[in-house]
Motif scaffolding. Structure first.
Motif, mmCIF file in Angstrom:
data_model
loop_
_atom_site.group_PDB
_atom_site.id
_atom_site.type_symbol
_atom_site.label_atom_id
_atom_site.label_comp_id
_atom_site.label_asym_id
_atom_site.label_seq_id
_atom_site.Cartn_x
_atom_site.Cartn_y
_atom_site.Cartn_z
ATOM 1 N N LYS A 139 -0.983 -3.136 -8.170
ATOM 2 C CA LYS A 139 -2.203 -2.484 -8.676
ATOM 3 C C LYS A 139 -3.336 -3.480 -8.942
ATOM 4 O O LYS A 139 -4.511 -3.173 -8.736
ATOM 5 C CB LYS A 139 -1.896 -1.730 -9.984
ATOM 6 N N ASP A 140 -2.953 -4.662 -9.419
ATOM 7 C CA ASP A 140 -3.980 -5.655 -9.806
ATOM 8 C C ASP A 140 -4.580 -6.385 -8.600
ATOM 9 O O ASP A 140 -5.453 -7.228 -8.763
ATOM 10 C CB ASP A 140 -3.375 -6.671 -10.791
ATOM 11 N N LYS A 141 -4.118 -6.041 -7.400
ATOM 12 C CA LYS A 141 -4.604 -6.763 -6.203
ATOM 13 C C LYS A 141 -5.683 -5.994 -5.433
ATOM 14 O O LYS A 141 -6.086 -6.416 -4.345
ATOM 15 C CB LYS A 141 -3.429 -7.038 -5.237
ATOM 16 N N GLU A 142 -6.119 -4.861 -5.991
ATOM 17 C CA GLU A 142 -7.063 -4.014 -5.239
ATOM 18 C C GLU A 142 -8.332 -4.775 -4.849
ATOM 19 O O GLU A 142 -8.761 -4.733 -3.699
ATOM 20 C CB GLU A 142 -7.406 -2.756 -6.052
ATOM 21 N N GLU A 143 -8.904 -5.461 -5.832
ATOM 22 C CA GLU A 143 -10.142 -6.172 -5.539
ATOM 23 C C GLU A 143 -9.913 -7.312 -4.545
ATOM 24 O O GLU A 143 -10.761 -7.574 -3.694
ATOM 25 C CB GLU A 143 -10.742 -6.716 -6.834
ATOM 26 N N ASP A 144 -8.763 -7.940 -4.676
ATOM 27 C CA ASP A 144 -8.438 -9.035 -3.752
ATOM 28 C C ASP A 144 -8.383 -8.527 -2.315
ATOM 29 O O ASP A 144 -8.897 -9.166 -1.401
ATOM 30 C CB ASP A 144 -7.069 -9.657 -4.092
ATOM 31 N N PHE A 181 0.811 -1.223 0.000
ATOM 32 C CA PHE A 181 0.000 0.000 0.000
ATOM 33 C C PHE A 181 0.840 1.268 0.000
ATOM 34 O O PHE A 181 2.000 1.253 0.416
ATOM 35 C CB PHE A 181 -0.906 0.024 1.244
ATOM 36 N N VAL A 182 0.220 2.339 -0.460
ATOM 37 C CA VAL A 182 0.885 3.638 -0.416
ATOM 38 C C VAL A 182 -0.166 4.711 -0.084
ATOM 39 O O VAL A 182 -1.318 4.625 -0.532
ATOM 40 C CB VAL A 182 1.651 3.917 -1.749
ATOM 41 N N ALA A 183 0.226 5.676 0.729
ATOM 42 C CA ALA A 183 -0.707 6.751 1.110
ATOM 43 C C ALA A 183 -0.887 7.712 -0.067
ATOM 44 O O ALA A 183 0.054 7.931 -0.833
ATOM 45 C CB ALA A 183 -0.167 7.496 2.325
ATOM 46 N N THR A 184 -2.070 8.260 -0.222
ATOM 47 C CA THR A 184 -2.296 9.211 -1.331
ATOM 48 C C THR A 184 -1.840 10.625 -0.946
ATOM 49 O O THR A 184 -1.581 11.438 -1.815
ATOM 50 C CB THR A 184 -3.791 9.278 -1.734
ATOM 51 N N VAL A 185 -1.764 10.906 0.345
ATOM 52 C CA VAL A 185 -1.326 12.238 0.788
ATOM 53 C C VAL A 185 0.126 12.127 1.256
ATOM 54 O O VAL A 185 0.418 11.409 2.210
ATOM 55 C CB VAL A 185 -2.226 12.767 1.933
ATOM 56 N N ASN A 186 1.045 12.802 0.536
ATOM 57 C CA ASN A 186 2.478 12.663 0.833
ATOM 58 C C ASN A 186 2.912 13.456 2.052
ATOM 59 O O ASN A 186 3.635 12.970 2.902
ATOM 60 C CB ASN A 186 3.312 13.115 -0.362
ATOM 61 N N ASP A 187 2.493 14.719 2.093
ATOM 62 C CA ASP A 187 2.938 15.593 3.176
ATOM 63 C C ASP A 187 2.281 15.162 4.490
ATOM 64 O O ASP A 187 1.057 15.249 4.648
ATOM 65 C CB ASP A 187 2.580 17.046 2.845
ATOM 66 N N SER A 205 -14.528 8.947 -6.783
ATOM 67 C CA SER A 205 -13.741 9.878 -7.588
ATOM 68 C C SER A 205 -12.239 9.589 -7.543
ATOM 69 O O SER A 205 -11.498 10.061 -8.395
ATOM 70 C CB SER A 205 -13.999 11.320 -7.139
ATOM 71 N N ILE A 206 -11.756 8.821 -6.548
ATOM 72 C CA ILE A 206 -10.314 8.519 -6.533
ATOM 73 C C ILE A 206 -9.961 7.043 -6.391
ATOM 74 O O ILE A 206 -8.816 6.662 -6.593
ATOM 75 C CB ILE A 206 -9.529 9.328 -5.454
ATOM 76 N N GLY A 207 -10.918 6.199 -6.081
ATOM 77 C CA GLY A 207 -10.651 4.761 -5.972
ATOM 78 C C GLY A 207 -9.808 4.420 -4.760
ATOM 79 O O GLY A 207 -9.716 5.196 -3.813
ATOM 80 N N GLY A 208 -9.155 3.261 -4.802
ATOM 81 C CA GLY A 208 -8.334 2.830 -3.676
ATOM 82 C C GLY A 208 -9.168 2.623 -2.428
ATOM 83 O O GLY A 208 -10.323 2.183 -2.493
ATOM 84 N N PHE A 209 -8.563 2.967 -1.291
ATOM 85 C CA PHE A 209 -9.218 2.715 -0.006
ATOM 86 C C PHE A 209 -9.241 3.963 0.867
ATOM 87 O O PHE A 209 -8.373 4.824 0.754
ATOM 88 C CB PHE A 209 -8.497 1.588 0.729
ATOM 89 N N ARG A 210 -10.274 4.025 1.683
ATOM 90 C CA ARG A 210 -10.371 5.113 2.652
ATOM 91 C C ARG A 210 -10.926 4.528 3.944
ATOM 92 O O ARG A 210 -12.035 3.977 3.945
ATOM 93 C CB ARG A 210 -11.307 6.211 2.147
ATOM 94 N N ALA A 211 -10.164 4.656 5.002
ATOM 95 C CA ALA A 211 -10.650 4.212 6.307
ATOM 96 C C ALA A 211 -11.018 5.455 7.106
ATOM 97 O O ALA A 211 -10.157 6.274 7.420
ATOM 98 C CB ALA A 211 -9.570 3.415 7.030
ATOM 99 N N SER A 212 -12.291 5.606 7.386
ATOM 100 C CA SER A 212 -12.736 6.744 8.196
ATOM 101 C C SER A 212 -12.707 6.306 9.651
ATOM 102 O O SER A 212 -13.362 5.330 10.023
ATOM 103 C CB SER A 212 -14.132 7.190 7.767
ATOM 104 N N ILE A 213 -11.894 7.000 10.435
ATOM 105 C CA ILE A 213 -11.661 6.572 11.826
ATOM 106 C C ILE A 213 -12.102 7.680 12.782
ATOM 107 O O ILE A 213 -11.306 8.227 13.522
ATOM 108 C CB ILE A 213 -10.184 6.153 12.038
#
Ligand code: PLP
Length: 356
Positions: free
Chosen positions: A302-307, A278-284, A325-333
């Protein structure tokens, strides 16, 4: 299996609020009636809405001269109410995402709009720096937490003109210096209560200066003067919000919840940094939200997202799919998410990496 609710909104509520709501739906405080069928003018409900507003005042240590109200239409209706009530000539905005853009769009119906800076060039994955606020603006509008992109303004900024913040998704996540704001508002369904209400914390002196007639139901003074009871509010939602606020106070208030929120965010971002998948979308690091943590699959996976989506679901994770609008994952905590829920997600990420 235990479910871990990472939904962005409507979102996780404290167990206390859920259980007490269930009781109040059956029989409110021994009244023999349900919260869903009592009058909004009854003494029972007056006590509930008053307690809710007072808890917000107490938790945020709101100074004299401010009103706390519950409004209709969520945050989105306030995108038009704010310029309707406060924009005479010019308003300034910081464009940090979809919600900021929607607020900008509505303001344009009422006057000149200046966008001081935008992070749209990089899919809003950072908070713009180095902008100046025009000193002749009626107000300056920011979005403190960008729910979709996972960026956050975590300090209370100084503004030469009245500062207005859409804090829908980070309200009550940390102590705030309310005196720096003319208004803090949002939808309630992220960190306060269930869907169906919006909130506004308003410095009273900014109202009543609009050079246009305002429809009664869209005039903030209607809400401040009638104590959010001009017409029928969403009584059930306000009841649950009050219970959730009570829970927050009992947990130790904003200093304590902020400490926990920082720790939860640290644990999750640390794992994203460590895990090769995984990689974070926000760098700073300074721009990273402690409420909505966004991550995508790293280049080689990249091909493992659905998995991963399926694997995480099988482990009880709910609502981690990123915004469309951006895909990937978002964990709201949000506040009500315990560290153990974040730990369960981190464990799933580790296990997924190991099994590759
Ligand atoms: C969810 C959200 C909104 C929209 O809220 P509604 O109550 O659905 O109108 C606006 N701004 C922010 C920052 C949000 O997170």
């Amino acid at each position: 299996m235990k479910k871990h609710n990472f939904n962005a909104g409507p979102s996780i509520l404290s167990q206390y609020a859920i259980e007490e709501t269930a009781k109040g739906v059956l029989n409110l405080n021994g009244s023999g009636l349900s919260i869903l069928e009592i009058s909004h003018r009854s003494k029972e409900f007056s006590a509930i809405i008053e307690e809710a507003e007072n808890l917000i005042k107490e938790l945020l240590e709101i100074p004299q001269g401010y009103s706390v109200v519950f409004v209709h239409g969520g945050a989105s209706m306030q995108f038009c109410m704010i310029p309707y009530n406060l924009l005479n000539k010019k308003a300034a905005f910081l464009d940090t995402g979809t919600w900021a853009s929607k607020a900008i769009k509505e303001a344009k119906n009422f006057g000149e709009v200046v966008v001081v800076a935008s992070s749209k060039d990089k899919t809003y994955n950072y908070i713009p720096k180095g902008w100046t606020i025009p000193s002749d603006a009626d107000y300056f509008h920011i979005t403190t937490n960008n729910t979709i992109y996972g960026t956050e303004i975590t300090t209370d900024i100084d503004s030469p003109v009245p500062l207005i913040a859409d804090a829908s998704s980070d309200i009550l996540s940390r102590p705030m210096d309310v005196s720096k704001y003319a208004m803090i508002y949002g939808g309630a369904q992220k960190n306060i209560g269930p869907a169906g209400i919006g909130f506004a914390i308003i410095k009273d002196e900014i109202l009543g200066k609009a050079n246009r007639p305002i429809p009664t139901i869209l005039d903030y003074r209607t809400y401040t003067q009638e104590k959010s009871l001009y017409n029928t509010p969403s009584c059930g939602a306000i009841y649950t919000a009050m219970l959730n606020l009570r829970w927050l106070k009992n947990e130790g208030g904003l200093k304590e919840i902020h400490k926990r929120n920082l720790e939860k965010a640290r644990v999750l971002y640390d794992e994203i940094e460590r895990n090769k998948v995984f990689v974070a979308t926000v760098n700073d690091v300074n721009d990273r939200s402690i409420m909505n943590v966004n991550f995508i699959m790293s280049e080689n996976y990249k091909d493992k997202e659905e998995d991963f989506q399926k694997f995480a679901s099988s482990k009880g994770m709910v609502g981690i799919k990123g915004h469309r609008s951006i895909g990937g994952f978002r964990a709201s905590i949000y506040n009500a998410m315990p560290l153990s829920g974040v730990q369960a997600l981190v464990d799933a990420m580790k296990e997924f990496e190991k099994a590759l």
